[in-house]
Design a protein around this motif. Structure first.
Motif, PDB file in Angstrom:
ATOM      1  N   LYS A  45      12.846  -9.181   8.966  1.00  0.00           N
ATOM      2  CA  LYS A  45      13.661  -8.938   7.781  1.00  0.00           C
ATOM      3  C   LYS A  45      12.849  -8.978   6.488  1.00  0.00           C
ATOM      4  CE  LYS A  45      18.072 -10.181   5.727  1.00  0.00           C
ATOM      5  NZ  LYS A  45      19.266 -11.028   5.883  1.00  0.00           N
ATOM      6  N   PRO A  46      11.993  -9.998   6.270  1.00  0.00           N
ATOM      7  CA  PRO A  46      11.190  -9.981   5.037  1.00  0.00           C
ATOM      8  C   PRO A  46      10.263  -8.768   4.948  1.00  0.00           C
ATOM      9  CG  PRO A  46      11.072 -12.145   6.069  1.00  0.00           C
ATOM     10  CD  PRO A  46      11.801 -11.256   6.997  1.00  0.00           C
ATOM     11  N   VAL A  47       9.714  -8.340   6.079  1.00  0.00           N
ATOM     12  CA  VAL A  47       8.835  -7.164   6.076  1.00  0.00           C
ATOM     13  C   VAL A  47       9.629  -5.926   5.676  1.00  0.00           C
ATOM     14  CG1 VAL A  47       7.513  -5.615   7.566  1.00  0.00           C
ATOM     15  CG2 VAL A  47       7.134  -8.072   7.694  1.00  0.00           C
ATOM     16  N   ILE A  48      10.799  -5.761   6.247  1.00  0.00           N
ATOM     17  CA  ILE A  48      11.632  -4.591   5.937  1.00  0.00           C
ATOM     18  C   ILE A  48      12.053  -4.600   4.471  1.00  0.00           C
ATOM     19  CG2 ILE A  48      13.886  -3.532   6.381  1.00  0.00           C
ATOM     20  CD1 ILE A  48      13.465  -4.357   9.336  1.00  0.00           C
ATOM     21  N   ILE A  49      12.441  -5.762   3.953  1.00  0.00           N
ATOM     22  CA  ILE A  49      12.869  -5.852   2.547  1.00  0.00           C
ATOM     23  C   ILE A  49      11.719  -5.498   1.610  1.00  0.00           C
ATOM     24  CG2 ILE A  49      13.603  -7.468   0.753  1.00  0.00           C
ATOM     25  CD1 ILE A  49      15.381  -8.758   2.894  1.00  0.00           C
ATOM     26  N   LEU A  50      10.514  -5.990   1.909  1.00  0.00           N
ATOM     27  CA  LEU A  50       9.362  -5.651   1.059  1.00  0.00           C
ATOM     28  C   LEU A  50       9.036  -4.163   1.130  1.00  0.00           C
ATOM     29  CD1 LEU A  50       6.937  -8.652   1.494  1.00  0.00           C
ATOM     30  CD2 LEU A  50       8.023  -7.866  -0.585  1.00  0.00           C
ATOM     31  N   LEU A  51       9.091  -3.580   2.322  1.00  0.00           N
ATOM     32  CA  LEU A  51       8.829  -2.142   2.453  1.00  0.00           C
ATOM     33  C   LEU A  51       9.841  -1.332   1.645  1.00  0.00           C
ATOM     34  CD1 LEU A  51       7.942  -1.882   6.237  1.00  0.00           C
ATOM     35  CD2 LEU A  51       6.410  -1.446   4.315  1.00  0.00           C
ATOM     36  N   ILE A  52      11.090  -1.708   1.717  1.00  0.00           N
ATOM     37  CA  ILE A  52      12.125  -0.982   0.980  1.00  0.00           C
ATOM     38  C   ILE A  52      11.946  -1.159  -0.527  1.00  0.00           C
ATOM     39  CG2 ILE A  52      14.609  -0.916   0.515  1.00  0.00           C
ATOM     40  CD1 ILE A  52      14.998  -1.482   3.525  1.00  0.00           C
ATOM     41  N   SER A  53      11.554  -2.349  -0.972  1.00  0.00           N
ATOM     42  CA  SER A  53      11.354  -2.544  -2.413  1.00  0.00           C
ATOM     43  C   SER A  53      10.174  -1.727  -2.924  1.00  0.00           C
ATOM     44  CB  SER A  53      11.172  -4.020  -2.741  1.00  0.00           C
ATOM     45  OG  SER A  53       9.953  -4.504  -2.246  1.00  0.00           O
ATOM     46  N   ILE A  54       9.143  -1.557  -2.101  1.00  0.00           N
ATOM     47  CA  ILE A  54       8.004  -0.714  -2.486  1.00  0.00           C
ATOM     48  C   ILE A  54       8.442   0.744  -2.584  1.00  0.00           C
ATOM     49  CG2 ILE A  54       5.778   0.190  -1.706  1.00  0.00           C
ATOM     50  CD1 ILE A  54       5.301  -2.639  -0.461  1.00  0.00           C
ATOM     51  N   ILE A  55       9.202   1.192  -1.603  1.00  0.00           N
ATOM     52  CA  ILE A  55       9.702   2.578  -1.617  1.00  0.00           C
ATOM     53  C   ILE A  55      10.614   2.796  -2.820  1.00  0.00           C
ATOM     54  CG2 ILE A  55      11.189   4.210  -0.392  1.00  0.00           C
ATOM     55  CD1 ILE A  55      10.067   2.945   2.227  1.00  0.00           C
ATOM     56  N   GLU A  56      11.487   1.840  -3.111  1.00  0.00           N
ATOM     57  CA  GLU A  56      12.387   1.965  -4.254  1.00  0.00           C
ATOM     58  C   GLU A  56      11.620   2.068  -5.566  1.00  0.00           C
ATOM     59  OE1 GLU A  56      16.036  -0.421  -6.422  1.00  0.00           O
ATOM     60  OE2 GLU A  56      14.659  -1.497  -5.101  1.00  0.00           O
ATOM     61  N   ALA A  57      10.600   1.234  -5.737  1.00  0.00           N
ATOM     62  CA  ALA A  57       9.808   1.273  -6.971  1.00  0.00           C
ATOM     63  C   ALA A  57       9.091   2.597  -7.113  1.00  0.00           C
ATOM     64  CB  ALA A  57       8.806   0.120  -6.980  1.00  0.00           C
ATOM     65  N   MET A  58       8.565   3.135  -6.015  1.00  0.00           N
ATOM     66  CA  MET A  58       7.874   4.426  -6.079  1.00  0.00           C
ATOM     67  C   MET A  58       8.850   5.549  -6.403  1.00  0.00           C
ATOM     68  SD  MET A  58       5.223   3.927  -2.949  1.00  0.00           S
ATOM     69  CE  MET A  58       4.496   5.553  -3.109  1.00  0.00           C
ATOM     70  N   LEU A  59      10.010   5.545  -5.782  1.00  0.00           N
ATOM     71  CA  LEU A  59      11.011   6.590  -6.063  1.00  0.00           C
ATOM     72  C   LEU A  59      11.513   6.500  -7.507  1.00  0.00           C
ATOM     73  CD1 LEU A  59      13.086   6.613  -2.757  1.00  0.00           C
ATOM     74  CD2 LEU A  59      11.499   8.363  -3.575  1.00  0.00           C
ATOM     75  N   TYR A  60      11.702   5.272  -8.006  1.00  0.00           N
ATOM     76  CA  TYR A  60      12.114   5.113  -9.394  1.00  0.00           C
ATOM     77  C   TYR A  60      11.063   5.682 -10.333  1.00  0.00           C
ATOM     78  CZ  TYR A  60      13.131   3.058 -13.893  1.00  0.00           C
ATOM     79  OH  TYR A  60      13.370   2.894 -15.227  1.00  0.00           O
ATOM     80  N   ASP A  61       9.799   5.394 -10.044  1.00  0.00           N
ATOM     81  CA  ASP A  61       8.717   5.896 -10.894  1.00  0.00           C
ATOM     82  C   ASP A  61       8.656   7.417 -10.881  1.00  0.00           C
ATOM     83  OD1 ASP A  61       6.332   5.203 -12.565  1.00  0.00           O
ATOM     84  OD2 ASP A  61       5.364   6.411 -11.016  1.00  0.00           O
ATOM     85  N   PHE A  62       8.816   8.013  -9.695  1.00  0.00           N
ATOM     86  CA  PHE A  62       8.825   9.477  -9.611  1.00  0.00           C
ATOM     87  C   PHE A  62       9.990  10.066 -10.380  1.00  0.00           C
ATOM     88  CE2 PHE A  62       6.595   9.167  -5.278  1.00  0.00           C
ATOM     89  CZ  PHE A  62       5.352   9.232  -5.881  1.00  0.00           C
ATOM     90  N   HIS A  63      11.154   9.429 -10.273  1.00  0.00           N
ATOM     91  CA  HIS A  63      12.352   9.942 -10.949  1.00  0.00           C
ATOM     92  C   HIS A  63      12.253   9.752 -12.475  1.00  0.00           C
ATOM     93  CE1 HIS A  63      16.519  10.972 -11.588  1.00  0.00           C
ATOM     94  NE2 HIS A  63      16.682   9.843 -12.277  1.00  0.00           N
ATOM     95  N   ALA A  64      11.684   8.632 -12.919  1.00  0.00           N
ATOM     96  CA  ALA A  64      11.591   8.347 -14.342  1.00  0.00           C
ATOM     97  C   ALA A  64      10.632   9.288 -15.058  1.00  0.00           C
ATOM     98  CB  ALA A  64      11.155   6.891 -14.555  1.00  0.00           C
ATOM     99  N   ARG A  65       9.683   9.818 -14.336  1.00  0.00           N
ATOM    100  CA  ARG A  65       8.741  10.741 -14.985  1.00  0.00           C
ATOM    101  C   ARG A  65       9.375  12.070 -15.030  1.00  0.00           C
ATOM    102  NH1 ARG A  65       2.928  10.171 -12.573  1.00  0.00           N
ATOM    103  NH2 ARG A  65       3.554   8.537 -11.188  1.00  0.00           N
TER     104      ARG A  65
END
Length: 65
Positions: A45-65
């Motif tokens: 569970k902690p591994v999955i949550i960290l992976l998802i938070s990394i993906i979310e941050a990257m998608l947010y950055d792509f969308h914000a630009r």
């Protein structure tokens, strides 16, 4: 260690957050490799949550630009 300048991540704070999460993820993967089967189940569970938070941050950055 060498540093490569990149504009892959647009904002420093997001890049810092991703880097921190990747460091934690590397630690969890090392622990996972030495764990018993029951401990591996607890680390999923902690591994999955960290992976998802990394993906979310990257998608947010792509969308914000």
């Amino acid at each position: 260690m060498f540093t490569v300048k990149s504009s892959f991540i647009g904002r420093f704070k997001i890049g810092d957050n991703i880097n921190h999460n990747l460091t934690l993820l590397a630690l969890l993967y090392r622990l996972y490799g030495a764990a018993t089967p029951q401990e591996k189940r607890l680390l999923c569970k902690p591994v999955i949550i960290l992976l998802i938070s990394i993906i979310e941050a990257m998608l947010y950055d792509f969308h914000a630009r």
